[in-house]
Enzyme design. Structure first.
Site, PDB file in Angstrom:
ATOM      1  N   ASP A   1      62.582  64.869  50.212  1.00  0.00           N
ATOM      2  CA  ASP A   1      61.558  65.504  49.376  1.00  0.00           C
ATOM      3  C   ASP A   1      61.912  66.927  48.966  1.00  0.00           C
ATOM      4  O   ASP A   1      61.032  67.784  48.808  1.00  0.00           O
ATOM      5  CB  ASP A   1      60.193  65.495  50.097  1.00  0.00           C
TER       6      ASP A   1
ATOM      7  N   LYS B   1      64.672  66.438  44.574  1.00  0.00           N
ATOM      8  CA  LYS B   1      65.893  65.909  43.963  1.00  0.00           C
ATOM      9  C   LYS B   1      65.610  65.327  42.580  1.00  0.00           C
ATOM     10  O   LYS B   1      66.401  65.474  41.660  1.00  0.00           O
ATOM     11  CB  LYS B   1      66.495  64.794  44.854  1.00  0.00           C
TER      12      LYS B   1
ATOM     13  N   GLY C   1      60.559  58.597  47.131  1.00  0.00           N
ATOM     14  CA  GLY C   1      59.558  58.897  46.111  1.00  0.00           C
ATOM     15  C   GLY C   1      60.017  60.144  45.397  1.00  0.00           C
ATOM     16  O   GLY C   1      59.956  61.230  45.963  1.00  0.00           O
ATOM     17  N   HIS C   2      60.573  59.970  44.201  1.00  0.00           N
ATOM     18  CA  HIS C   2      61.111  61.110  43.461  1.00  0.00           C
ATOM     19  C   HIS C   2      60.172  61.436  42.305  1.00  0.00           C
ATOM     20  O   HIS C   2      59.770  60.543  41.563  1.00  0.00           O
ATOM     21  CB  HIS C   2      62.521  60.793  42.941  1.00  0.00           C
TER      22      HIS C   2
ATOM     23  N   GLN D   1      66.374  60.385  50.105  1.00  0.00           N
ATOM     24  CA  GLN D   1      66.157  61.013  51.417  1.00  0.00           C
ATOM     25  C   GLN D   1      66.943  62.331  51.488  1.00  0.00           C
ATOM     26  O   GLN D   1      67.196  62.936  50.471  1.00  0.00           O
ATOM     27  CB  GLN D   1      66.550  60.080  52.570  1.00  0.00           C
TER      28      GLN D   1
HETATM   29  P1  GDP Z   1      62.256  64.235  45.956  1.00  0.00           P
HETATM   30  O1  GDP Z   1      61.901  63.050  46.781  1.00  0.00           O
HETATM   31  O2  GDP Z   1      63.364  65.024  46.542  1.00  0.00           O
HETATM   32  O3  GDP Z   1      62.520  63.923  44.499  1.00  0.00           O
HETATM   33  O4  GDP Z   1      60.982  65.194  46.004  1.00  0.00           O
HETATM   34  P2  GDP Z   1      59.431  64.758  45.885  1.00  0.00           P
HETATM   35  O5  GDP Z   1      59.153  64.350  44.485  1.00  0.00           O
HETATM   36  O6  GDP Z   1      59.056  63.794  46.947  1.00  0.00           O
HETATM   37  O7  GDP Z   1      58.703  66.116  46.267  1.00  0.00           O
HETATM   38  C1  GDP Z   1      58.895  67.279  45.530  1.00  0.00           C
HETATM   39  C2  GDP Z   1      57.537  67.737  44.965  1.00  0.00           C
HETATM   40  O8  GDP Z   1      57.631  69.084  44.563  1.00  0.00           O
HETATM   41  C3  GDP Z   1      57.113  66.989  43.732  1.00  0.00           C
HETATM   42  O9  GDP Z   1      55.718  66.839  43.726  1.00  0.00           O
HETATM   43  C4  GDP Z   1      57.576  67.891  42.581  1.00  0.00           C
HETATM   44  O10 GDP Z   1      56.829  67.695  41.394  1.00  0.00           O
HETATM   45  C5  GDP Z   1      57.305  69.229  43.182  1.00  0.00           C
HETATM   46  N1  GDP Z   1      58.172  70.320  42.715  1.00  0.00           N
HETATM   47  C6  GDP Z   1      59.463  70.255  42.325  1.00  0.00           C
HETATM   48  N2  GDP Z   1      59.961  71.503  42.109  1.00  0.00           N
HETATM   49  C7  GDP Z   1      58.952  72.357  42.383  1.00  0.00           C
HETATM   50  C8  GDP Z   1      58.844  73.769  42.391  1.00  0.00           C
HETATM   51  O11 GDP Z   1      59.782  74.505  42.132  1.00  0.00           O
HETATM   52  N3  GDP Z   1      57.634  74.299  42.731  1.00  0.00           N
HETATM   53  C9  GDP Z   1      56.576  73.536  43.069  1.00  0.00           C
HETATM   54  N4  GDP Z   1      55.433  74.147  43.387  1.00  0.00           N
HETATM   55  N5  GDP Z   1      56.625  72.191  43.080  1.00  0.00           N
HETATM   56  C10 GDP Z   1      57.811  71.616  42.758  1.00  0.00           C
HETATM   57  P1  IMO Z   2      62.912  60.922  49.309  1.00  0.00           P
HETATM   58  O1  IMO Z   2      64.032  60.211  48.594  1.00  0.00           O
HETATM   59  C1  IMO Z   2      61.125  62.089  53.133  1.00  0.00           C
HETATM   60  C2  IMO Z   2      61.600  59.288  56.461  1.00  0.00           C
HETATM   61  C3  IMO Z   2      60.346  58.604  56.976  1.00  0.00           C
HETATM   62  C4  IMO Z   2      60.712  58.431  58.441  1.00  0.00           C
HETATM   63  C5  IMO Z   2      62.193  58.104  58.368  1.00  0.00           C
HETATM   64  C6  IMO Z   2      62.512  56.622  58.414  1.00  0.00           C
HETATM   65  O2  IMO Z   2      61.631  60.904  48.554  1.00  0.00           O
HETATM   66  O3  IMO Z   2      63.342  62.286  49.714  1.00  0.00           O
HETATM   67  P2  IMO Z   2      62.282  54.638  56.650  1.00  0.00           P
HETATM   68  O4  IMO Z   2      61.073  54.089  55.949  1.00  0.00           O
HETATM   69  O5  IMO Z   2      63.335  55.138  55.724  1.00  0.00           O
HETATM   70  O6  IMO Z   2      62.815  53.715  57.699  1.00  0.00           O
HETATM   71  O7  IMO Z   2      61.711  55.922  57.480  1.00  0.00           O
HETATM   72  O8  IMO Z   2      62.663  58.641  57.152  1.00  0.00           O
HETATM   73  N1  IMO Z   2      61.845  59.128  55.007  1.00  0.00           N
HETATM   74  C7  IMO Z   2      61.648  60.091  54.098  1.00  0.00           C
HETATM   75  N2  IMO Z   2      61.161  61.340  54.248  1.00  0.00           N
HETATM   76  N3  IMO Z   2      61.566  61.659  51.919  1.00  0.00           N
HETATM   77  C8  IMO Z   2      62.080  60.431  51.760  1.00  0.00           C
HETATM   78  O9  IMO Z   2      62.650  60.014  50.610  1.00  0.00           O
HETATM   79  C9  IMO Z   2      62.111  59.569  52.877  1.00  0.00           C
HETATM   80  N4  IMO Z   2      62.515  58.298  53.077  1.00  0.00           N
HETATM   81  C10 IMO Z   2      62.365  58.047  54.385  1.00  0.00           C
HETATM   82  O10 IMO Z   2      59.213  59.433  56.817  1.00  0.00           O
HETATM   83  O11 IMO Z   2      60.574  59.653  59.115  1.00  0.00           O
HETATM   84 MG    MG Z   3      60.274  62.266  47.853  1.00  0.00          MG
END
Ligand code: GDP
Ligand code: IMO
Ligand code: MG
Length: 432
Positions: free
Chosen positions: A16, A19, A43-44, A230
């Site tokens: 998270d 990316k 979840g991107h 991840q």
């Molecule tokens: P990923 O899994 O690495 O793609 O990241 P996620 O989407 O799960 O979580 C990142 C969250 O931060 C998302 O809700 C983005 O919309 C949000 N986000 C990304 N860049 C920024 C930033 O610079 N500032 C803030 N406040 N939110 C951001």
């Molecule tokens: P993105 O791509 C954050 C964590 C789960 C748990 C561990 C194992 O959005 O960054 P799993 O279901 O993969 O067997 O769970 O890994 N986990 C993540 N945490 N971002 C993710 O993906 C994750 N995918 C798995 O919370 O701790």
């Molecule tokens: Mg994510």
């Protein structure tokens, strides 16, 4: 042969790191975007044109229709989830057709995997891994175990009905052994076969030998962007085992997951939050289970994209990030969500650990040691200005610049991008 640009984007923390935002931004300069590991545990988020999109299996390059998106063989594929995602995108006028290619080698998440995931996470005793319950671990376990695995390519073969009929009785026994009640073991081979044949028909236009495609692509100088899922601390081999995911989620996973040899990768972009978060169980040395952690959670909206669980929040851990930057061969960092830290009077950065009274600079290989480390913090002054509208490094408050510079120095890599908000526009391109 001239390699134009083969870039890998990888998270350096526990996932998270935002990316999705960076992949979407970098897609502009690439021809192909590839997911190579993980599954719908990811979840991107991409925010474009004021609209927010959540992607699990579809590569974050999908918003530029001239780009070929590839789900490579290292991904574990939940067909229902992928089809939902395709339908969701199509209904929002994002075209998904030939621009999405899926490997016939990808392993398929089947109904029993969800039950195994749920039952096992309860069985472990002690601290649960706290998986996303998407069947990821059980599907990868069957891949490695081989006898009970299903690959996407199998679903188009004559023997598919027999394959399911053979696996189901074994899975019934396994589920019973894991403590499932007879009521919970609802597996019906014919029903599952029909359901998955239906998925196979719908996915057919996308299915291809992506290894062959990608090898041709690198050899013909296509610009390829690998999208890690991840984060490196969740890597099955190099992360905080057993509190990890079941794939190589650090930079080392690119070649095994995609079939493209690592020597073709010309640039690795390491993504870090300006602080640290973690979802699920496992040690987290810089965690702030207090009002600071809550402040970060509120400001950063730190709730899981997939499961909506509140994310655990804490200070930036430079020991961990230095380790994962080296492990992933990172050339340049993107520092994300810097805006979330505005208004805190002072910020802490973990520069070393103390283990049994001894100062260490390395990231411990055993989770029990990581549990016992005491972070050594350096305190930096915070800034009070709003920074979400800043677009140039020189317009950042001095203290914010100093904070980012310190992260770069401690991790040992330059910073190429700083993100100050979720939108594409809210990005500062720094000189790296
Ligand atoms: P990923 O899994 O690495 O793609 O990241 P996620 O989407 O799960 O979580 C990142 C969250 O931060 C998302 O809700 C983005 O919309 C949000 N986000 C990304 N860049 C920024 C930033 O610079 N500032 C803030 N406040 N939110 C951001
Ligand atoms: P993105 O791509 C954050 C964590 C789960 C748990 C561990 C194992 O959005 O960054 P799993 O279901 O993969 O067997 O769970 O890994 N986990 C993540 N945490 N971002 C993710 O993906 C994750 N995918 C798995 O919370 O701790
Ligand atoms: Mg994510």
């Amino acid at each position: 042969m001239l390699i134009v640009s083969v870039t890998c984007v990888v998270g350096l923390q526990w996932g998270d790191e935002a990316k999705g935002k960076i992949v979407d931004l970098l897609t502009e300069g690439h021809d192909v975007v590839v997911r190579y590991q993980g599954g719908s545990n990811a979840g991107h988020t991409v925010v474009a044109g004021g609209q927010s999109y959540k992607l699990s299996l579809v590569p974050s390059g999908i918003f530029r229709s001239q780009v070929q998106c590839v789900v490579a063989g290292g991904v574990v594929l939940n067909p229902a989830s992928l089809l939902d995602e395709i339908d969701g995108l199509t209904s929002r006028n994002v075209p998904v057709g030939k621009n999405l290619m899926i490997s016939d080698r990808a392993h398929v998440v089947c109904p029993w995997h969800f039950d195994e995931d749920r039952l096992l996470d309860k069985l472990t005793g002690g601290e649960a891994i706290g998986t996303t319950l998407r069947g990821i671990g059980p599907c990868y376990r069957d891949k490695v175990g081989r006898s009970l695995a299903v690959r996407l390519g199998d679903m188009y073969r004559e023997g598919f009905r027999d394959q399911i009929a053979r696996i189901v009785p074994a899975k019934r026994q396994i589920l019973a052994g894991l403590g499932a009640t007879p009521d919970e073991i609802r597996l019906d081979a014919d029903e599952i076969y029909e359901q998955y044949r239906g998925y196979a028909d719908r996915l057919a236009p996308h299915v291809a030998d992506t290894t062959a495609y990608l090898l041709d692509a690198v050899e013909s100088d296509k610009r390829i962007l690998f999208e890690g899922a991840q984060g490196a601390l969740l890597d099955i081999d190099h992360g905080t085992f057993p509190f990890v995911t079941s794939s190589n989620s650090s930079g080392v996973g690119v070649s095994s997951g995609s079939g493209v040899p690592g020597r073709y990768v010309t640039k690795v972009v390491g993504i870090v939050k300006a602080y640290t978060t973690r979802v699920g169980g496992g040690p987290f040395p810089t965690e702030q289970d207090n009002e600071i952690g809550q402040h970060i959670r509120d400001q950063g909206n730190e709730y899981g994209t997939v499961t909506r669980r509140p994310r655990r929040c804490g200070w930036f851990d430079a020991v961990a990030a230095r380790y994962t930057a080296r492990l992933s061969g990172v050339d340049v960092l993107s520092v994300m969500l810097l805006d979330v830290l505005s208004q805190l009077p002072e910020l802490q950065v973990c520069t070393a650990y103390e283990l049994d009274g001894q100062r260490i600079n390395h990231f411990p290989s055993h989770v029990d040691d990581l549990r016992r480390v005491v972070p050594v913090y350096e305190t930096l002054p915070g800034w009070q200005e709003e920074i979400t509208a800043v677009r140039r490094v020189e317009d950042l408050p001095k203290k914010a610049r100093a904070y980012v510079d310190r992260i770069a120095a401690l991790v040992g890599r330059p910073v190429g991008m700083i993100s100050v908000g979720p939108d594409r526009e809210q990005t500062i391109f720094a000189e790296a």
